[in-house]
Design an enzyme around this catalytic site. Structure first.
Site, mmCIF file in Angstrom:
data_model
loop_
_atom_site.group_PDB
_atom_site.id
_atom_site.type_symbol
_atom_site.label_atom_id
_atom_site.label_comp_id
_atom_site.label_asym_id
_atom_site.label_seq_id
_atom_site.Cartn_x
_atom_site.Cartn_y
_atom_site.Cartn_z
ATOM 1 C CE LYS A 113 -7.252 -8.868 -1.563
ATOM 2 N NZ LYS A 113 -8.144 -8.629 -0.449
ATOM 3 C CE LYS A 130 -4.465 -1.541 1.670
ATOM 4 N NZ LYS A 130 -5.584 -1.318 2.570
ATOM 5 C CE LYS A 153 -14.317 -3.763 1.092
ATOM 6 N NZ LYS A 153 -13.449 -3.606 2.239
HETATM 7 P P1 ATP Z 1 -9.071 -3.625 -0.163
HETATM 8 O O1 ATP Z 1 -9.183 -3.701 -1.649
HETATM 9 O O2 ATP Z 1 -9.346 -2.252 0.402
HETATM 10 O O3 ATP Z 1 -7.859 -4.311 0.387
HETATM 11 P P2 ATP Z 1 -10.687 -5.898 0.291
HETATM 12 O O4 ATP Z 1 -11.651 -6.036 -0.811
HETATM 13 O O5 ATP Z 1 -9.470 -6.753 0.261
HETATM 14 O O6 ATP Z 1 -10.313 -4.398 0.428
HETATM 15 P P3 ATP Z 1 -11.134 -5.986 3.155
HETATM 16 O O7 ATP Z 1 -12.033 -5.027 3.814
HETATM 17 O O8 ATP Z 1 -9.681 -5.778 3.286
HETATM 18 O O9 ATP Z 1 -11.494 -6.140 1.603
HETATM 19 O O10 ATP Z 1 -11.487 -7.448 3.633
HETATM 20 C C1 ATP Z 1 -12.623 -7.860 4.341
HETATM 21 C C2 ATP Z 1 -12.604 -9.339 4.466
HETATM 22 O O11 ATP Z 1 -12.830 -9.919 3.186
HETATM 23 C C3 ATP Z 1 -11.266 -9.919 4.951
HETATM 24 O O12 ATP Z 1 -11.475 -11.034 5.795
HETATM 25 C C4 ATP Z 1 -10.585 -10.333 3.680
HETATM 26 O O13 ATP Z 1 -9.608 -11.330 3.866
HETATM 27 C C5 ATP Z 1 -11.786 -10.825 2.884
HETATM 28 N N1 ATP Z 1 -11.526 -10.720 1.454
HETATM 29 C C6 ATP Z 1 -11.282 -9.593 0.751
HETATM 30 N N2 ATP Z 1 -11.089 -9.880 -0.542
HETATM 31 C C7 ATP Z 1 -11.219 -11.214 -0.666
HETATM 32 C C8 ATP Z 1 -11.131 -12.125 -1.752
HETATM 33 N N3 ATP Z 1 -10.901 -11.726 -2.981
HETATM 34 N N4 ATP Z 1 -11.316 -13.439 -1.503
HETATM 35 C C9 ATP Z 1 -11.578 -13.868 -0.281
HETATM 36 N N5 ATP Z 1 -11.677 -13.076 0.798
HETATM 37 C C10 ATP Z 1 -11.489 -11.767 0.629
#
Ligand code: ATP
Ligand code: LTN
Length: 349
Positions: free
Chosen positions: A204, A123, A207
């Site tokens: 992955k 990040k 968001k």
């Molecule tokens: P960012 O893009 O801001 O990192 P994010 O989409 O990864 O956000 P988080 O808020 O960081 O989402 O994660 C919330 C939960 O969802 C965490 O437990 C994270 O491990 C899970 N998660 C996020 N993206 C995935 C994914 N692609 N597959 C499985 N689990 C996920």
């Protein structure tokens, strides 16, 4: 009430803590990797689920959209099946013990531990200005977890390193000041741990990329959009529908993984379901179909909940009170151990 004192039987129950950032539109990865598992767990454990708005501000946020998304995530979690009678759902900034606990833990956390974190490296890479908060992100996360004496922390595989750091911080504090914290364990779901982007199965679903066309399936997307996203999903030039670790087959593997978590079937059962499929087109439309049916009731409940802001805010206030009942006494214990908690004189003396 969601405390260990709830009943004699609950004393033996594991405590669970997990969090989610209100940092963008929630997607299928969040749902399958985190939220669905939380909903299932609440039947058997003592659960604390937190909307971590203090974590979200480690990178710049627009105040109005942060407020809107925080409410939206609350509504989404309730719509997905979190039940305020079975778990404590609250907003991190409502409970000041988190920020205060973070400071206390900052003072026992070597800076090198934080600089090693891969999320921090990712990040901060290429950024002109990086906040101290971004470096301290995992310390706040450790405070979240250990102030509740959580035994288990269900997270996607990307957050495992942070939970391991929370273990290290808890263990270090215990060594320095005596047994105070439970040392938590990460719990990673086997499949669904990593849902990949539909446009690029090497990345992955996240968001951060959800505005890229075809990357993510939003939890609120309507059936037509979901169908379109899956139709466009990147696969390969072959035609074999089977689980595989071959990077060239990552697209098909991702689609099967999604189908597996949604339907709750085993790998064998999933492969059998597709034995007579007519190519990848058929695979995509059947995966889209199960996802559409899974998300339909969530979307409908969400619409009702988001329409009643007063009710939503009241539910979050109840959650915050319960969370305070657990983290408040723990924070006082921590301050006492460190030597901070002199009795405060009545009358503010
Ligand atoms: P960012 O893009 O801001 O990192 P994010 O989409 O990864 O956000 P988080 O808020 O960081 O989402 O994660 C919330 C939960 O969802 C965490 O437990 C994270 O491990 C899970 N998660 C996020 N993206 C995935 C994914 N692609 N597959 C499985 N689990 C996920
Ligand atoms: N960093 C996590 C969110 C998070 C969390 C937590 C998860 C903040 N505090 C405590 C588990 C336990 C993320 O981005 N997914």
């Amino acid at each position: 009430m969601q405390t260990r004192e709830m009943s004699a039987a609950a004393v033996e129950e594991k405590r669970v803590f997990s969090g989610i950032q209100p940092s963008g539109e929630l997607h299928l990865g969040n749902y399958l990797g985190a939220i669905k598992g939380w909903v299932e767990r609440q039947r058997e454990k003592v659960n604390f689920f937190c909307i971590v708005d203090l974590h979200a501000i480690t990178v710049p946020q627009d105040p109005e959209s942060l407020r809107r998304r925080t409410r939206s995530v609350a509504a989404m979690l309730l719509a997905a099946g979190l039940d305020p009678d079975r778990c404590t759902l609250f907003i991190q900034s409502h409970v000041s013990a988190h920020a205060e606990g973070c400071w206390l833990l900052n003072c026992v956390t070597p800076i090198g531990w934080l600089e090693r974190m891969t999320q921090f490296k990712d990040k901060s890479a290429g950024q002109e200005r990086v906040s101290t908060g971004l470096l301290g992100y995992p310390v706040l996360m450790a405070a979240d977890i250990i102030l509740y004496d959580a035994d288990e922390v269900p997270v996607g595989v990307d957050q495992k390193q942070h939970v391991e750091l929370a273990r290290d911080i808890a263990a270090r504090f215990n060594r320095l000041y005596g047994e105070t914290f439970v040392v938590p364990e990460p719990v990673i779901p086997e499949v669904g741990a990593r849902v990949m982007g539909l446009n690029d199965p090497a990345v992955k679903m996240s968001k951060t990329h959800s505005d890229v066309r075809g990357h993510a399936v939003g939890m609120l997307d309507d059936p037509k959009e979901i169908e379109r996203s899956f139709k466009r999903a990147v696969t390969d030039s072959g035609n074999e529908i089977a689980f595989s670790n071959d990077p060239g087959k990552a697209g098909v593997n991702n689609l099967l993984g999604i189908y597996k978590v949604v339907t709750g079937r085993s790998k064998d059962e999933v492969e059998r379901d597709f034995e007579n499929a007519r190519g990848y087109g058929d695979l995509k439309s059947r995966v889209a179909e199960v996802v559409i049916e899974e998300l339909r009731p969530v979307r409908e409940r969400y619409r009702r909940l988001i329409g009643d802001v007063a009710e939503l805010d009241a539910l979050m206030a109840v959650g915050a009170e319960r969370a305070e009942d657990v983290s408040g006494p723990k924070l006082r214990e921590v301050k006492d151990r460190i030597g901070l908690a002199l009795p405060r004189m009545a009358g503010g003396g």
